[in-house]
Write a protein that holds these residues in place. Structure first.
Motif, mmCIF file in Angstrom:
data_model
loop_
_atom_site.group_PDB
_atom_site.id
_atom_site.type_symbol
_atom_site.label_atom_id
_atom_site.label_comp_id
_atom_site.label_asym_id
_atom_site.label_seq_id
_atom_site.Cartn_x
_atom_site.Cartn_y
_atom_site.Cartn_z
ATOM 1 N N LEU A 170 0.834 -1.210 0.000
ATOM 2 C CA LEU A 170 0.000 0.000 0.000
ATOM 3 C C LEU A 170 0.863 1.253 0.000
ATOM 4 N N ARG A 171 1.895 1.263 0.850
ATOM 5 C CA ARG A 171 2.790 2.428 0.896
ATOM 6 C C ARG A 171 3.418 2.680 -0.470
ATOM 7 N N THR A 172 3.861 1.607 -1.109
ATOM 8 C CA THR A 172 4.472 1.728 -2.427
ATOM 9 C C THR A 172 3.460 2.266 -3.432
ATOM 10 N N LEU A 173 2.267 1.716 -3.423
ATOM 11 C CA LEU A 173 1.238 2.152 -4.365
ATOM 12 C C LEU A 173 0.834 3.603 -4.135
ATOM 13 N N PRO A 177 5.217 7.753 -7.923
ATOM 14 C CA PRO A 177 4.802 8.856 -8.782
ATOM 15 C C PRO A 177 3.814 8.385 -9.852
ATOM 16 N N ASP A 178 3.935 7.141 -10.305
ATOM 17 C CA ASP A 178 3.014 6.595 -11.305
ATOM 18 C C ASP A 178 2.106 5.597 -10.598
ATOM 19 N N ARG A 179 0.978 6.059 -10.088
ATOM 20 C CA ARG A 179 0.060 5.202 -9.328
ATOM 21 C C ARG A 179 -0.689 4.221 -10.189
ATOM 22 N N SER A 180 -0.593 4.325 -11.483
ATOM 23 C CA SER A 180 -1.309 3.391 -12.342
ATOM 24 C C SER A 180 -0.524 2.127 -12.589
ATOM 25 N N ALA A 181 0.754 2.089 -12.204
ATOM 26 C CA ALA A 181 1.567 0.885 -12.400
ATOM 27 C C ALA A 181 1.137 -0.184 -11.422
#
Length: 182
Positions: A170-173, A177-181
Motif C-alpha cells: 500500500l505504501r508503495t502504491l 509517482p506513477d500510481r497506475s503501475a
C-alpha cells in the motif's frame, strides 16, 4: 461484551438486535474496504448478519457465552465475501443494469466510518486478496493478529506477514509517482 453474550443467551431475538446495533459500523466499514462499493458493502454486511443469526439459532448457551463476538462476526463477513466472489466468478454479470444508491439526508455514523480516500480504495483493490483481507481485518475491523489469523484460517506468523506485506505494498502504491503501475 459479556453483556451482549448474556443478552443473546437470554433472548436471541432481542439480544441479536443489540449485537447488530453494536457491530453494524464495524461490519459495514470492513465490507466497504473489501468491496469498494457502498451498495455491495451494505448487502454483504446484511447477509453476514443474517448468516450469523441463523448460526446462533443452532448454538447452545455455553457456545454463545464463549464467543468473541467481534472476531466471529468479522469472520462470518469475510466468509460471506469469499462466497460472493466465488459465486460471481461462476455467473455472468448483468450488463446495463444501474441501481442508484439511496439518498440519505444526513450521514450517519456508519457513513462517516466508511468514507474512504479514493486513492486508498484503489490501492486496496490492487492488493492480492489475502493481503487486502489481512489489512482490512487488522486496521479497519481492528482485530488483533490472533483474530486476523483465525478469520483467515492461518497461523499468527502468516497473518502478521500478510498484514506487513499488504501495508508495504500500500505504501508503495500510494507514494509512487506513477500510481497506475501494478
Amino acid at each position: 461484551m459479556t453483556d451482549l453474550r448474556d443478552a443473546l443467551v437470554a433472548d436471541l431475538d432481542a439480544g441479536f438486535a443489540d449485537v447488530v446495533r453494536t457491530y453494524q459500523g464495524v461490519l459495514l466499514g470492513t465490507a466497504m474496504r473489501l468491496t469498494g462499493h457502498r451498495p455491495a458493502a451494505e448487502d454483504l454486511a446484511a447477509e453476514a448478519f443474517l448468516r450469523a443469526f441463523r448460526a446462533l439459532r443452532d448454538y447452545d448457551a455455553e457456545r454463545i457465552a464463549a464467543l468473541e463476538l467481534r472476531g466471529w462476526l468479522v469472520t462470518v463477513l469475510l466468509n460471506e465475501h469469499r462466497n460472493t466472489v466465488r459465486t460471481a466468478t461462476r455467473r455472468p454479470a448483468l450488463s446495463g443494469v444501474a441501481v442508484p444508491e439511496r439518498a440519505t439526508p444526513d450521514p450517519g455514523p456508519a457513513d462517516l466510518a466508511t468514507r474512504t480516500d479514493p486513492d486508498l480504495a484503489a490501492a486496496l483493490a490492487r492488493l492480492p486478496a489475502v493481503q487486502r483481507e489481512a489489512v482490512v481485518l487488522r486496521h479497519v475491523a481492528d482485530l488483533d493478529v490472533a483474530g486476523v489469523a483465525a478469520a483467515l484460517g492461518v497461523g499468527e506468523g502468516t497473518a502478521r506477514s500478510h498484514v506487513s506485506r499488504g501495508l508495504a505494498r500500500l505504501r508503495t502504491l500510494l507514494t509512487s509517482p506513477d500510481r497506475s503501475a501494478p
